[in-house]
Design an enzyme around this catalytic site. Structure first.
Site, mmCIF file in Angstrom:
data_model
loop_
_atom_site.group_PDB
_atom_site.id
_atom_site.type_symbol
_atom_site.label_atom_id
_atom_site.label_comp_id
_atom_site.label_asym_id
_atom_site.label_seq_id
_atom_site.Cartn_x
_atom_site.Cartn_y
_atom_site.Cartn_z
ATOM 1 N N ASP A 8 -3.627 15.056 -19.102
ATOM 2 C CA ASP A 8 -3.941 13.669 -19.396
ATOM 3 C C ASP A 8 -3.251 13.361 -20.734
ATOM 4 O O ASP A 8 -3.674 13.842 -21.783
ATOM 5 C CB ASP A 8 -5.461 13.494 -19.503
ATOM 6 C CG ASP A 8 -5.876 12.041 -19.642
ATOM 7 O OD1 ASP A 8 -5.095 11.256 -20.214
ATOM 8 O OD2 ASP A 8 -6.984 11.695 -19.202
ATOM 9 N N ARG A 63 0.822 -1.226 0.000
ATOM 10 C CA ARG A 63 0.000 0.000 0.000
ATOM 11 C C ARG A 63 0.850 1.268 0.000
ATOM 12 O O ARG A 63 0.360 2.347 -0.329
ATOM 13 C CB ARG A 63 -0.988 -0.015 1.171
ATOM 14 C CG ARG A 63 -1.938 1.168 1.180
ATOM 15 C CD ARG A 63 -3.179 0.936 2.036
ATOM 16 N NE ARG A 63 -2.872 0.388 3.338
ATOM 17 C CZ ARG A 63 -2.370 1.091 4.362
ATOM 18 N NH1 ARG A 63 -2.129 2.373 4.221
ATOM 19 N NH2 ARG A 63 -2.125 0.514 5.517
ATOM 20 N N LYS A 106 -4.497 1.888 -21.543
ATOM 21 C CA LYS A 106 -4.470 2.162 -22.971
ATOM 22 C C LYS A 106 -3.091 1.807 -23.564
ATOM 23 O O LYS A 106 -2.720 0.661 -23.533
ATOM 24 C CB LYS A 106 -4.868 3.616 -23.222
ATOM 25 C CG LYS A 106 -6.133 4.044 -22.446
ATOM 26 C CD LYS A 106 -7.381 3.258 -22.817
ATOM 27 C CE LYS A 106 -8.523 3.423 -21.809
ATOM 28 N NZ LYS A 106 -8.905 4.790 -21.506
ATOM 29 N N TYR A 119 -12.038 13.512 -20.993
ATOM 30 C CA TYR A 119 -12.450 12.127 -20.800
ATOM 31 C C TYR A 119 -13.673 12.094 -19.872
ATOM 32 O O TYR A 119 -13.670 12.743 -18.816
ATOM 33 C CB TYR A 119 -11.288 11.334 -20.204
ATOM 34 C CG TYR A 119 -11.658 9.913 -19.885
ATOM 35 C CD1 TYR A 119 -11.877 8.990 -20.911
ATOM 36 C CD2 TYR A 119 -11.828 9.490 -18.584
ATOM 37 C CE1 TYR A 119 -12.242 7.691 -20.634
ATOM 38 C CE2 TYR A 119 -12.188 8.187 -18.284
ATOM 39 C CZ TYR A 119 -12.402 7.296 -19.323
ATOM 40 O OH TYR A 119 -12.772 6.007 -19.033
HETATM 41 C C1 LIG Z 1 -9.436 5.469 -20.384
HETATM 42 C C2 LIG Z 1 -9.061 6.841 -20.088
HETATM 43 C C3 LIG Z 1 -8.995 7.316 -18.763
HETATM 44 C C4 LIG Z 1 -9.392 6.481 -17.563
HETATM 45 O O1 LIG Z 1 -8.581 5.373 -17.401
HETATM 46 P P1 LIG Z 1 -9.035 3.997 -16.708
HETATM 47 O O2 LIG Z 1 -7.798 3.189 -16.769
HETATM 48 O O3 LIG Z 1 -10.178 3.449 -17.490
HETATM 49 O O4 LIG Z 1 -9.453 4.334 -15.315
HETATM 50 C C5 LIG Z 1 -8.580 8.619 -18.575
HETATM 51 N N1 LIG Z 1 -8.268 9.418 -19.608
HETATM 52 C C6 LIG Z 1 -8.335 9.006 -20.881
HETATM 53 C C7 LIG Z 1 -7.972 9.952 -21.985
HETATM 54 C C8 LIG Z 1 -8.727 7.707 -21.169
HETATM 55 O O5 LIG Z 1 -8.803 7.304 -22.452
#
Ligand SMILES: *Cc1c(COP(=O)(O)O)cnc(C)c1O
Length: 388
Positions: A174, A48, A199, A102
């Site tokens: 992001d 953790r 991703k 997102y």
């Molecule tokens: C999928 C995604 C997220 C969230 O990620 P998770 O792994 O599903 O929690 C955040 N930002 C973007 C641009 C994404 O494509």
């Protein structure tokens, strides 16, 4: 060897490897202990605390790829975002956040921030003036997303980072859509870079994980929240992610090359009304994208001409799968109006430019001519059905 001098494929393959001193195996061993001998000094190893051997080493790879001092990994991209927000925002603080975002991130803000007494403003657009206009005296964080989902708009990273710095505000991005292979925002002055590792970092549609990269000081602030919230990533997944990331640059480069060819092919096609891809010279921010991205990425979206039903077209595809997620080695498509943006009204969708003809396309590593052929046959089949 200095990490800065290593090429990106070498970083992917070797940085953050755990040497198997005992058996001299080729790959990192996996350490599953939740209990470590107490040696009375500094490190208290405990999963953790984000400091198991596998976690501690994997973040070195992520930090090297994002040109940051440090990084942290989480159980999902949303965990990475929520920890980042909660580390830099408290009761009475204000967040400026890009309007095209997102869906999970905007839901988190709208549903959770009121409970914590954190204020927020979604920008009107994605120009630097839109961010400046949204800043309040209590703004503590500016969060951007570029290229954005699903229209692939480009935000000027350097301009927003400088605006934030000048006002003493922390900035975050992001970077999921670009991946560290195509964009390194820290080089342009952004403080915190987050990824949904589900991703591109994972890349095979079999891992749920997230990451944040930044300075040691900023990462420690996030760590302090993380140890309380307790959402650490399982070491099995950490190990899988390290293995997947060995081919990150190879995969993303192959996907990007396919995407560049695909964007041109779609742009010329008479059944396609519009293609949104920052690598096309007709993209309104082509020059900006070129100046801040190493390459243009493997995500695009396009609109079918009126009369060709987008859903019917998608049903005719044989190779390209329909999928809610993205960035795997397999090509996938999604209809934002029916999925990610289905909860918006038609008027709201029109306001952000998401038509019912729009399709988001995540391009994989398949042989290009097979992808092209799949689209051609699906268009013919859809037209034949529509005009029969
Ligand atoms: C999928 C995604 C997220 C969230 O990620 P998770 O792994 O599903 O929690 C955040 N930002 C973007 C641009 C994404 O494509």
């Amino acid at each position: 060897m200095s990490k800065k001098k290593l090429g990106v494929n070498t970083i992917c393959t070797h940085v953050g490897e755990i040497k198997d001193k005992q058996f001299k195996g080729a790959i990192s061993p996996i350490y599953l202990s939740t209990s470590y001998e107490f040696d009375g000094v500094d490190i208290k190893r405990y999963p953790r605390y984000f400091n198991t051997p596998n976690q501690e080493y994997l973040v070195k790879k992520i930090a090297a790829l994002e040109h940051s001092e440090d990084a942290l990994i989480f159980g999902s991209g949303m965990a990475a975002i929520s920890h980042m927000f909660l580390a830099f925002l408290q009761k009475g603080d204000h967040l400026v956040v890009q309007n095209t975002l997102y869906g999970g991130t905007s839901n988190f803000i709208k549903e959770e921030f009121p409970k914590y007494g954190i204020e927020y403003t979604f920008t009107k657009g994605y120009q630097v003036s839109d961010f400046e206009a949204a800043i309040q005296p209590n703004t503590k964080l500016i969060h951007i997303e570029t290229p954005s989902n699903p229209l692939l708009t480009i935000t000027d990273i350097k301009a927003v980072a400088h605006l934030a710095k000048a006002k003493g505000i922390v900035s975050s991005i992001d970077n999921t859509f670009a991946s560290p292979i195509n964009q390194n925002p820290i080089d342009f002055g952004i403080d915190l870079v987050m990824h949904s590792a589900t991703k591109y970092l994972g890349g095979h549609s079999d891992i749920l994980a997230g990451a944040v990269a930044g300075s040691k000081e900023h990462i420690e602030r996030i760590w302090n929240v993380g140890k309380n919230l307790g959402g650490s990533l399982s070491d099995f997944t950490v190990w899988m992610l390290e293995r997947s990331m060995k081919t990150l640059a190879l995969r993303v480069k192959a996907q990007t090359n396919n995407a560049k060819k695909m964007a041109k092919f779609l742009d010329r096609h008479t059944a396609i009304a519009k293609v949104n891809y920052p690598g096309l010279k007709n993209h309104p921010q082509y020059k900006l994208a070129k100046s801040q991205m190493h390459d243009f990425g493997a995500m695009l979206s396009f609109e079918l001409v009126e009369g060709i039903d987008a859903m019917a077209f998608q049903m005719q595809l044989k190779l390209i799968k329909s999928s809610m997620s993205l960035a795997g080695v397999e090509s996938t498509m999604l209809l934002p109006s029916e999925t990610s943006h289905a909860l918006l009204t038609q008027d709201e969708r029109d306001a952000v430019g998401i038509s019912n003809q729009l399709i988001r396309f995540s391009i994989g590593i398949e042989t290009f001519r097979d992808l092209k052929h799949d689209i051609e046959q699906a268009l013919i089949a859809t037209k034949t059905k529509t005009f029969a």
